[in-house]
Write a protein that holds these residues in place. Structure first.
Motif, PDB file in Angstrom:
ATOM      1  N   PRO A  44      12.849  -7.985 -36.619  1.00 45.63           N
ATOM      2  CA  PRO A  44      13.382  -9.004 -35.700  1.00 45.63           C
ATOM      3  C   PRO A  44      12.553 -10.285 -35.681  1.00 45.63           C
ATOM      4  CG  PRO A  44      13.492  -6.849 -34.680  1.00 45.63           C
ATOM      5  CD  PRO A  44      12.736  -6.665 -35.962  1.00 45.63           C
ATOM      6  N   GLN A  45      11.230 -10.168 -35.740  1.00 43.66           N
ATOM      7  CA  GLN A  45      10.367 -11.346 -35.730  1.00 43.66           C
ATOM      8  C   GLN A  45      10.645 -12.230 -36.940  1.00 43.66           C
ATOM      9  OE1 GLN A  45       6.189 -10.443 -36.092  1.00 43.66           O
ATOM     10  NE2 GLN A  45       5.563 -12.327 -35.079  1.00 43.66           N
ATOM     11  N   ALA A  46      10.782 -11.609 -38.115  1.00 43.81           N
ATOM     12  CA  ALA A  46      11.067 -12.373 -39.333  1.00 43.81           C
ATOM     13  C   ALA A  46      12.477 -12.957 -39.289  1.00 43.81           C
ATOM     14  CB  ALA A  46      10.899 -11.478 -40.559  1.00 43.81           C
ATOM     15  N   TYR A  47      13.420 -12.211 -38.706  1.00 44.60           N
ATOM     16  CA  TYR A  47      14.794 -12.706 -38.592  1.00 44.60           C
ATOM     17  C   TYR A  47      14.844 -13.951 -37.715  1.00 44.60           C
ATOM     18  CZ  TYR A  47      19.773 -12.797 -37.422  1.00 44.60           C
ATOM     19  OH  TYR A  47      21.087 -13.191 -37.231  1.00 44.60           O
ATOM     20  N   ARG A  48      14.140 -13.916 -36.578  1.00 46.42           N
ATOM     21  CA  ARG A  48      14.123 -15.086 -35.695  1.00 46.42           C
ATOM     22  C   ARG A  48      13.539 -16.297 -36.397  1.00 46.42           C
ATOM     23  NH1 ARG A  48      12.538 -11.067 -32.014  1.00 46.42           N
ATOM     24  NH2 ARG A  48      10.327 -11.589 -32.240  1.00 46.42           N
TER      25      ARG A  48
END
Length: 228
Positions: free
Chosen positions: A147-151
């Motif tokens: 999720p962190q990389a997606y954001r």
């Protein structure tokens, strides 16, 4: 007198911030965010897929972000939610550990595979994540981006204009300056290592933190991966 004053200041500094408790009916915003009595609460130590985030299972794309939010609603059911925290994040959300009925929401979401352990902030749920991953629970039955990389990717795509078509390139080389493409990874042996695009194992490395420059990565305690 000075010594007494210093001791008093030291004692005051050691007093923890007062914990805040919110309780009542909760509205699920996404897989790790609630609203209680008009206040936003971020479930601390976990990171769920974003609402628009997809995952891939057996070649099929599915809405794992929406499913994560649905699972949180199911855990809460008709129960009031009780959240305790003592810190606000940059969006003024209370960072909290929450319960609903018999469920500890933070831990249960990670245990069932509907959120990852957010190692950038806490190691409290790493063991739960490892078990969920081994048992291929929830999103661990799929291929997905952290999720962190997606954001980060979403912010970059909306912040930058589309590139103009250019002449043929023999090889695409990512620009590091400003791209925040450096992956920071913490190994099980306790090594904190960062990988640059183009390095061996870059694509296979799971990013626990992303950095815009090598200096930023080193300042966070990481060292550059050794290329042999």
């Amino acid at each position: 007198m000075k010594r007494i004053l210093a001791l008093l200041l030291l004692a005051l500094a050691a007093v923890p911030a007062a914990a805040e408790t919110l309780s009542g009916p909760a509205t699920v915003i996404d897989g790790d965010t609630l609203e209680i009595a008009g206040r936003l609460v971020r479930l601390v130590g976990i990171d769920a897929p974003e609402g628009t985030q997809p995952c891939t299972r057996d070649g099929e794309v599915w809405d794992c972000g929406e499913e994560s939010a649905r699972q949180l609603r199911a855990l809460i059911g008709t129960n009031d939610v009780v959240c305790q925290g003592d810190e606000l994040d940059q969006y003024d959300r209370l960072l909290a550990v929450c319960r609903a009925g018999r469920f500890a929401l933070n831990r249960t979401l990670v245990e069932y595979g509907w959120a990852t352990a957010f190692r950038s902030y806490s190691d409290a749920y790493v063991a739960d994540e490892i078990r969920a991953k081994m048992q291929k629970r929830g999103i661990w039955s799929s291929t997905f981006e952290l999720p962190q990389a997606y954001r980060l990717a979403q912010r970059q795509s909306t912040a930058r204009p589309s590139p103009r078509p250019t002449a043929r390139r023999t090889q695409a080389q990512p620009t590091l300056q400003g791209d925040c493409a450096i992956k920071g990874n913490r190994s099980r042996r306790g090594e904190w290592i960062y990988h640059l695009p183009g390095m061996p194992y870059y694509d296979a490395t799971r990013a626990e933190e992303m950095f815009c420059s090598e200096a930023e990565a080193r300042a966070a305690g990481y060292r550059r991966a050794i290329v042999r």
